[in-house]
Each structure stands twice: as structure tokens, then as C-alpha cells.
Design a protein around this motif. Structure first.
Motif, PDB file in Angstrom:
ATOM      1  N   LYS A  32       3.923   5.607  -5.772  1.00 41.75           N
ATOM      2  CA  LYS A  32       3.687   5.679  -7.213  1.00 41.75           C
ATOM      3  C   LYS A  32       2.703   6.798  -7.533  1.00 41.75           C
ATOM      4  O   LYS A  32       2.880   7.527  -8.503  1.00 41.75           O
ATOM      5  CB  LYS A  32       3.137   4.355  -7.737  1.00 41.75           C
ATOM      6  CG  LYS A  32       4.166   3.266  -7.855  1.00 41.75           C
ATOM      7  CD  LYS A  32       3.538   2.009  -8.412  1.00 41.75           C
ATOM      8  CE  LYS A  32       4.517   0.871  -8.484  1.00 41.75           C
ATOM      9  NZ  LYS A  32       3.877  -0.354  -8.979  1.00 41.75           N
ATOM     10  N   LYS A  33       1.677   6.920  -6.702  1.00 36.80           N
ATOM     11  CA  LYS A  33       0.682   7.955  -6.916  1.00 36.80           C
ATOM     12  C   LYS A  33       1.329   9.335  -6.816  1.00 36.80           C
ATOM     13  O   LYS A  33       1.068  10.221  -7.615  1.00 36.80           O
ATOM     14  CB  LYS A  33      -0.444   7.831  -5.892  1.00 36.80           C
ATOM     15  CG  LYS A  33      -1.535   8.877  -6.043  1.00 36.80           C
ATOM     16  CD  LYS A  33      -2.514   8.800  -4.923  1.00 36.80           C
ATOM     17  CE  LYS A  33      -1.867   9.494  -3.756  1.00 36.80           C
ATOM     18  NZ  LYS A  33      -2.672   9.926  -2.690  1.00 36.80           N
ATOM     19  N   ALA A  56       3.263  12.405 -12.642  1.00 40.47           N
ATOM     20  CA  ALA A  56       3.350  13.829 -12.987  1.00 40.47           C
ATOM     21  C   ALA A  56       1.985  14.385 -13.365  1.00 40.47           C
ATOM     22  O   ALA A  56       1.652  15.512 -13.030  1.00 40.47           O
ATOM     23  CB  ALA A  56       4.335  14.031 -14.126  1.00 40.47           C
ATOM     24  N   GLY A  57       1.187  13.594 -14.094  1.00 39.92           N
ATOM     25  CA  GLY A  57      -0.122  14.065 -14.538  1.00 39.92           C
ATOM     26  C   GLY A  57      -1.110  14.104 -13.387  1.00 39.92           C
ATOM     27  O   GLY A  57      -0.958  13.425 -12.384  1.00 39.92           O
ATOM     28  N   LEU A 116       0.829  -1.196   0.000  1.00 41.13           N
ATOM     29  CA  LEU A 116       0.000   0.000   0.000  1.00 41.13           C
ATOM     30  C   LEU A 116       0.868   1.253   0.000  1.00 41.13           C
ATOM     31  O   LEU A 116       0.566   2.226  -0.704  1.00 41.13           O
ATOM     32  CB  LEU A 116      -0.931   0.011   1.219  1.00 41.13           C
ATOM     33  CG  LEU A 116      -2.171  -0.858   1.142  1.00 41.13           C
ATOM     34  CD1 LEU A 116      -2.931  -0.809   2.453  1.00 41.13           C
ATOM     35  CD2 LEU A 116      -3.067  -0.440   0.010  1.00 41.13           C
ATOM     36  N   ALA A 117       1.959   1.235   0.765  1.00 39.45           N
ATOM     37  CA  ALA A 117       2.875   2.377   0.786  1.00 39.45           C
ATOM     38  C   ALA A 117       3.511   2.575  -0.585  1.00 39.45           C
ATOM     39  O   ALA A 117       3.689   3.719  -1.032  1.00 39.45           O
ATOM     40  CB  ALA A 117       3.946   2.168   1.854  1.00 39.45           C
ATOM     41  N   GLU A 118       3.849   1.489  -1.256  1.00 39.20           N
ATOM     42  CA  GLU A 118       4.429   1.578  -2.598  1.00 39.20           C
ATOM     43  C   GLU A 118       3.430   2.199  -3.580  1.00 39.20           C
ATOM     44  O   GLU A 118       3.802   3.019  -4.417  1.00 39.20           O
ATOM     45  CB  GLU A 118       4.845   0.189  -3.096  1.00 39.20           C
ATOM     46  CG  GLU A 118       5.445   0.182  -4.483  1.00 39.20           C
ATOM     47  CD  GLU A 118       6.749   0.965  -4.586  1.00 39.20           C
ATOM     48  OE1 GLU A 118       7.032   1.484  -5.678  1.00 39.20           O
ATOM     49  OE2 GLU A 118       7.464   1.071  -3.576  1.00 39.20           O
ATOM     50  N   LEU A 119       2.169   1.825  -3.462  1.00 37.10           N
ATOM     51  CA  LEU A 119       1.144   2.421  -4.309  1.00 37.10           C
ATOM     52  C   LEU A 119       1.027   3.923  -4.048  1.00 37.10           C
ATOM     53  O   LEU A 119       0.855   4.708  -4.977  1.00 37.10           O
ATOM     54  CB  LEU A 119      -0.210   1.746  -4.070  1.00 37.10           C
ATOM     55  CG  LEU A 119      -0.329   0.297  -4.550  1.00 37.10           C
ATOM     56  CD1 LEU A 119      -1.666  -0.292  -4.109  1.00 37.10           C
ATOM     57  CD2 LEU A 119      -0.164   0.201  -6.048  1.00 37.10           C
ATOM     58  N   GLU A 120       1.144   4.319  -2.793  1.00 37.68           N
ATOM     59  CA  GLU A 120       1.110   5.741  -2.453  1.00 37.68           C
ATOM     60  C   GLU A 120       2.295   6.472  -3.074  1.00 37.68           C
ATOM     61  O   GLU A 120       2.147   7.577  -3.594  1.00 37.68           O
ATOM     62  CB  GLU A 120       1.122   5.939  -0.932  1.00 37.68           C
ATOM     63  CG  GLU A 120      -0.196   5.652  -0.269  1.00 37.68           C
ATOM     64  CD  GLU A 120      -1.260   6.661  -0.663  1.00 37.68           C
ATOM     65  OE1 GLU A 120      -0.962   7.862  -0.746  1.00 37.68           O
ATOM     66  OE2 GLU A 120      -2.399   6.223  -0.894  1.00 37.68           O
ATOM     67  N   THR A 122     -11.065   9.035 -11.804  1.00 36.92           N
ATOM     68  CA  THR A 122     -10.038   8.139 -12.330  1.00 36.92           C
ATOM     69  C   THR A 122      -9.133   7.648 -11.214  1.00 36.92           C
ATOM     70  O   THR A 122      -8.811   6.463 -11.144  1.00 36.92           O
ATOM     71  CB  THR A 122      -9.197   8.861 -13.409  1.00 36.92           C
ATOM     72  OG1 THR A 122     -10.063   9.371 -14.407  1.00 36.92           O
ATOM     73  CG2 THR A 122      -8.191   7.923 -14.031  1.00 36.92           C
ATOM     74  N   ARG A 123      -8.740   8.556 -10.344  1.00 36.91           N
ATOM     75  CA  ARG A 123      -7.879   8.169  -9.213  1.00 36.91           C
ATOM     76  C   ARG A 123      -8.594   7.177  -8.299  1.00 36.91           C
ATOM     77  O   ARG A 123      -8.010   6.204  -7.836  1.00 36.91           O
ATOM     78  CB  ARG A 123      -7.466   9.404  -8.414  1.00 36.91           C
ATOM     79  CG  ARG A 123      -6.409  10.243  -9.101  1.00 36.91           C
ATOM     80  CD  ARG A 123      -5.850  11.263  -8.141  1.00 36.91           C
ATOM     81  NE  ARG A 123      -6.911  12.033  -7.498  1.00 36.91           N
ATOM     82  CZ  ARG A 123      -7.123  13.323  -7.656  1.00 36.91           C
ATOM     83  NH1 ARG A 123      -6.332  14.026  -8.426  1.00 36.91           N
ATOM     84  NH2 ARG A 123      -8.107  13.932  -7.028  1.00 36.91           N
ATOM     85  N   MET A 124      -9.871   7.442  -8.023  1.00 36.34           N
ATOM     86  CA  MET A 124     -10.629   6.569  -7.135  1.00 36.34           C
ATOM     87  C   MET A 124     -10.804   5.187  -7.761  1.00 36.34           C
ATOM     88  O   MET A 124     -10.641   4.170  -7.081  1.00 36.34           O
ATOM     89  CB  MET A 124     -11.999   7.180  -6.839  1.00 36.34           C
ATOM     90  CG  MET A 124     -12.820   6.343  -5.888  1.00 36.34           C
ATOM     91  SD  MET A 124     -12.027   6.103  -4.296  1.00 36.34           S
ATOM     92  CE  MET A 124     -12.562   7.552  -3.471  1.00 36.34           C
TER      93      MET A 124
END
Length: 89
Positions: free
Chosen positions: A21-22, A26-27, A15-19, A33-35
Motif C-alpha cells: 500500500k505504501k 502516488a503522493g 506487514l507485506a500488504e502495508l508495504e 507523516t510516514r513514520m
């Protein structure tokens, strides 16, 4: 069902890795879309570690857990069951 501490730790790390990446993206995608992407990634993690609904609910604050359960109930009630059609004689 109890979850081994190692599996829970790995789950938190992913989950931390996904954060991360988020944050690195840059965009600026739209909120919907994020949800949708976050929900998809979270469900993938849930399946990978075989977590139950109770495990997921316990992970979130109480209000969010209740909201998650309500969304599951609403999704299951929204789809009416189809019965068999009687045979035409």
C-alpha cells in the motif's frame, strides 16, 4: 509466550500488504507523516495479534529492538505520576 506459526505468518503477510500500500501511494507524504502512519499501523497489528514487547523486539534486528525498548522506557518515564492532593481542612 510462544506465537503459533500461523499467527506469525498472517502478521508478516499484513506487514507485506502495508508495504505494498505504501508503494502504491502516488503522493509523497513527509517523513514524519510516514513514520507516524507506520507506527500507528504497526501498533494496530501488535494489538490485533496480542504480541508482547519481547515478540516485537525479537522480530526486528537487535539495534532496532533496543531502540524500541528505549522509546517505551522514555515514554513511560516522561509522564510523572500524579499523587492525590491532601484534603484542605
Amino acid at each position: 509466550m510462544t506465537i503459533p506459526k500461523d499467527a506469525f505468518r498472517r502478521f508478516q503477510e499484513e506487514l507485506a500488504e502495508l508495504e505494498r500500500k505504501k508503494d502504491a501511494d502516488a503522493g509523497q507524504p513527509t517523513g514524519a507523516t510516514r513514520m507516524a502512519r507506520a507506527k500507528e499501523e504497526f501498533l494496530d497489528l501488535r494489538k490485533r495479534y496480542g504480541l508482547t514487547v519481547a515478540d516485537v523486539v525479537a522480530f526486528f534486528p537487535e539495534e532496532e529492538g533496543i531502540g524500541y525498548i528505549q522509546s517505551l522506557i522514555a515514554a513511560s518515564e516522561a509522564k510523572p505520576r500524579r499523587g492525590r492532593k491532601p484534603k484542605a481542612s
